[in-house]
Design a protein around this motif. Sequence first.
Motif, PDB file in Angstrom:
ATOM      1  N   ILE A 111       0.681  -1.162   0.009  1.00 15.55           N
ATOM      2  CA  ILE A 111      -0.076  -0.077  -0.134  1.00 15.55           C
ATOM      3  C   ILE A 111       0.868   1.431   0.050  1.00 15.55           C
ATOM      4  O   ILE A 111       0.669   2.277  -0.561  1.00 15.55           O
ATOM      5  CB  ILE A 111      -1.082  -0.005   1.153  1.00 15.55           C
ATOM      6  CG1 ILE A 111      -2.090  -1.010   1.101  1.00 15.55           C
ATOM      7  CG2 ILE A 111      -1.728   1.354   1.360  1.00 15.55           C
ATOM      8  CD1 ILE A 111      -3.145  -1.308   2.335  1.00 15.55           C
ATOM      9  N   ALA A 112       1.992   1.367   0.850  1.00 15.92           N
ATOM     10  CA  ALA A 112       3.011   2.497   0.743  1.00 15.92           C
ATOM     11  C   ALA A 112       3.406   2.757  -0.484  1.00 15.92           C
ATOM     12  O   ALA A 112       3.485   3.845  -1.166  1.00 15.92           O
ATOM     13  CB  ALA A 112       3.841   2.152   1.821  1.00 15.92           C
ATOM     14  N   ALA A 113       3.680   1.278  -1.255  1.00 21.23           N
ATOM     15  CA  ALA A 113       4.595   1.668  -2.719  1.00 21.23           C
ATOM     16  C   ALA A 113       3.369   2.045  -3.551  1.00 21.23           C
ATOM     17  O   ALA A 113       3.640   3.056  -4.285  1.00 21.23           O
ATOM     18  CB  ALA A 113       4.886   0.283  -3.113  1.00 21.23           C
ATOM     19  N   LEU A 114       1.997   1.732  -3.551  1.00 25.48           N
ATOM     20  CA  LEU A 114       0.856   2.082  -4.255  1.00 25.48           C
ATOM     21  C   LEU A 114       0.858   3.766  -4.223  1.00 25.48           C
ATOM     22  O   LEU A 114       0.534   4.380  -5.151  1.00 25.48           O
ATOM     23  CB  LEU A 114      -0.159   1.327  -4.143  1.00 25.48           C
ATOM     24  CG  LEU A 114      -0.363   0.042  -4.885  1.00 25.48           C
ATOM     25  CD1 LEU A 114      -1.759  -0.761  -4.307  1.00 25.48           C
ATOM     26  CD2 LEU A 114      -0.588   0.299  -6.405  1.00 25.48           C
ATOM     27  N   SER A 288      -0.148  -1.508 -11.515  1.00 23.74           N
ATOM     28  CA  SER A 288       0.456  -0.881 -10.516  1.00 23.74           C
ATOM     29  C   SER A 288       0.234  -1.584  -9.520  1.00 23.74           C
ATOM     30  O   SER A 288       1.455  -1.875  -8.375  1.00 23.74           O
ATOM     31  CB  SER A 288      -0.321   0.321 -10.326  1.00 23.74           C
ATOM     32  OG  SER A 288      -0.130   1.442 -11.420  1.00 23.74           O
ATOM     33  N   LEU A 289      -0.747  -2.398  -9.103  1.00 24.09           N
ATOM     34  CA  LEU A 289      -0.981  -3.467  -7.899  1.00 24.09           C
ATOM     35  C   LEU A 289       0.285  -4.430  -8.070  1.00 24.09           C
ATOM     36  O   LEU A 289       0.954  -4.854  -7.146  1.00 24.09           O
ATOM     37  CB  LEU A 289      -2.204  -4.232  -7.968  1.00 24.09           C
ATOM     38  CG  LEU A 289      -3.458  -3.255  -7.525  1.00 24.09           C
ATOM     39  CD1 LEU A 289      -4.560  -3.744  -7.836  1.00 24.09           C
ATOM     40  CD2 LEU A 289      -3.252  -2.794  -5.935  1.00 24.09           C
ATOM     41  N   VAL A 290       0.263  -5.103  -9.210  1.00 22.90           N
ATOM     42  CA  VAL A 290       1.310  -6.248  -9.258  1.00 22.90           C
ATOM     43  C   VAL A 290       2.777  -5.662  -8.858  1.00 22.90           C
ATOM     44  O   VAL A 290       3.409  -6.366  -8.279  1.00 22.90           O
ATOM     45  CB  VAL A 290       1.076  -7.122 -10.710  1.00 22.90           C
ATOM     46  CG1 VAL A 290       2.287  -7.950 -10.874  1.00 22.90           C
ATOM     47  CG2 VAL A 290      -0.050  -7.605 -10.689  1.00 22.90           C
ATOM     48  N   ARG A 291       3.096  -4.485  -9.718  1.00 18.85           N
ATOM     49  CA  ARG A 291       4.294  -3.820  -9.489  1.00 18.85           C
ATOM     50  C   ARG A 291       4.439  -3.580  -8.061  1.00 18.85           C
ATOM     51  O   ARG A 291       5.528  -3.923  -7.575  1.00 18.85           O
ATOM     52  CB  ARG A 291       4.530  -2.752 -10.397  1.00 18.85           C
ATOM     53  CG  ARG A 291       5.740  -1.954 -10.158  1.00 18.85           C
ATOM     54  CD  ARG A 291       5.770  -0.806 -11.001  1.00 18.85           C
ATOM     55  NE  ARG A 291       6.945   0.024 -10.696  1.00 18.85           N
ATOM     56  CZ  ARG A 291       7.006   1.484 -10.958  1.00 18.85           C
ATOM     57  NH1 ARG A 291       6.173   1.947 -11.580  1.00 18.85           N
ATOM     58  NH2 ARG A 291       8.191   1.957 -10.509  1.00 18.85           N
ATOM     59  N   ALA A 292       3.766  -2.979  -7.307  1.00 14.76           N
ATOM     60  CA  ALA A 292       3.802  -2.639  -5.976  1.00 14.76           C
ATOM     61  C   ALA A 292       4.145  -3.886  -5.069  1.00 14.76           C
ATOM     62  O   ALA A 292       4.823  -3.893  -4.127  1.00 14.76           O
ATOM     63  CB  ALA A 292       2.631  -1.822  -5.598  1.00 14.76           C
TER      64      ALA A 292
END
Length: 308
Positions: A111-114, A288-292
Motif C-alpha cells: 500500500i505504501a508503494a502504491l 500498478s498493484l502487481v508492481r507494488a
Amino acid sequence: MDLPLSTLQTIRTVAERRSFTAAAAVLGYTQSAVSRQIAAAERDLGVALFERAPRGVQLTRAGGLVLRQIVIALDALDRAERMLADKPRHVRRVRVGAVSVAGTALLPRSIAALRQMEPDLEISTREGTTPALVRGVRAGTLDVALITGRPPFRSPDQEHPPLQQHTVIDTALALAVPSASRHAGPEPVTLESLEGESWIASRSSEDEPQLGVWPGLPGRPTVQHWTRDWATKLGLVAQGAGITTVPADFLPAVPPGVTITRIDGVPAEIRRVSLAHARDLDPTVVASLVRAMREAAATLVTERREWT
C-alpha cells in the motif's frame, strides 16, 4: 428485474458468504429476514438463486447470471453517489482482500508503494481466507485478492471464466523455534528431532489448510496452542510455548527469543502468494498493484536475509 436495493445487497452478500446466517451478521439483519428477502426475490424472478445445503448455500446457474447484473447495478449506484458528493472525478478506488499471512508485512508495504505510484488511488482492505476472498472477487465486493496456493497451483475455484492471477512471490516454509531450544543450535533440524514437540497452529477449514504443524509430519503431533494471529504465534514461540511453521519471507522482524530455521533432509514446502482479480478490472490498476506487491515482496526477502 424489479428488486429493492436492499435485496440486491442481500443477494450479493449471501453469494459471497455462502451462508444466510453469515450474511445476516454482516448486514445487521436476522437470519429469517435474509431468508425472506431471498425467497421473495426468487418468487419475483421465477428462478431459484441459491441451492440450499446443510453446510451453506451456493449460487445456481441462474443465480450467477443475476449476480453479475446486480454487481454492475450496485457499482453504478456507488459511482453516482460519489459524483453527487462532488468527489474529484480522477479519484479511483480499489478494494483489496488479503490472507492473514500477507497482511503482516507484505500488504502494508504494498500500500505504501502504491501511494507513491498512484496517489489518486483510494485503497480499502479486508482480511479473509483464500476461499472467502475468491468469493468476494466473484461477487464484486472485492476488486483484487492476495491469496495463497500450494503446488500444483491450480485455479482457486472451479468457476468460469477463471480469475486472472499474477504471481507475487513463491516462498519456502521454515520453522520458528525458541532461541533457547535445541532446535536453534548448531545441529540440523530433522523430522525425527521434532518428535514430541508442542506446536502452535491455526485451525484449518475444509477448503483451506492453515499453517502450524509442518506438512507431512509423521505421527500425531501435539498442538498446544491454536491461533490465527501471527504476533501471538511468534510471542508464544519466544516464551518457549512451542514451535510453528512460518512463511519466513513474509514476516516482519521476529521478536527476541525466536529463531527461524529450516528442516534438513526434506523437500522444500513451497507456497505461492498471488494477486487474483476478475478479467474486466482496469489493466492500469492491475499493473500498478502487481508492481507494488512484487517490489514489497522483494524488499521483505532482502531484509529477511540481512537479519538471519
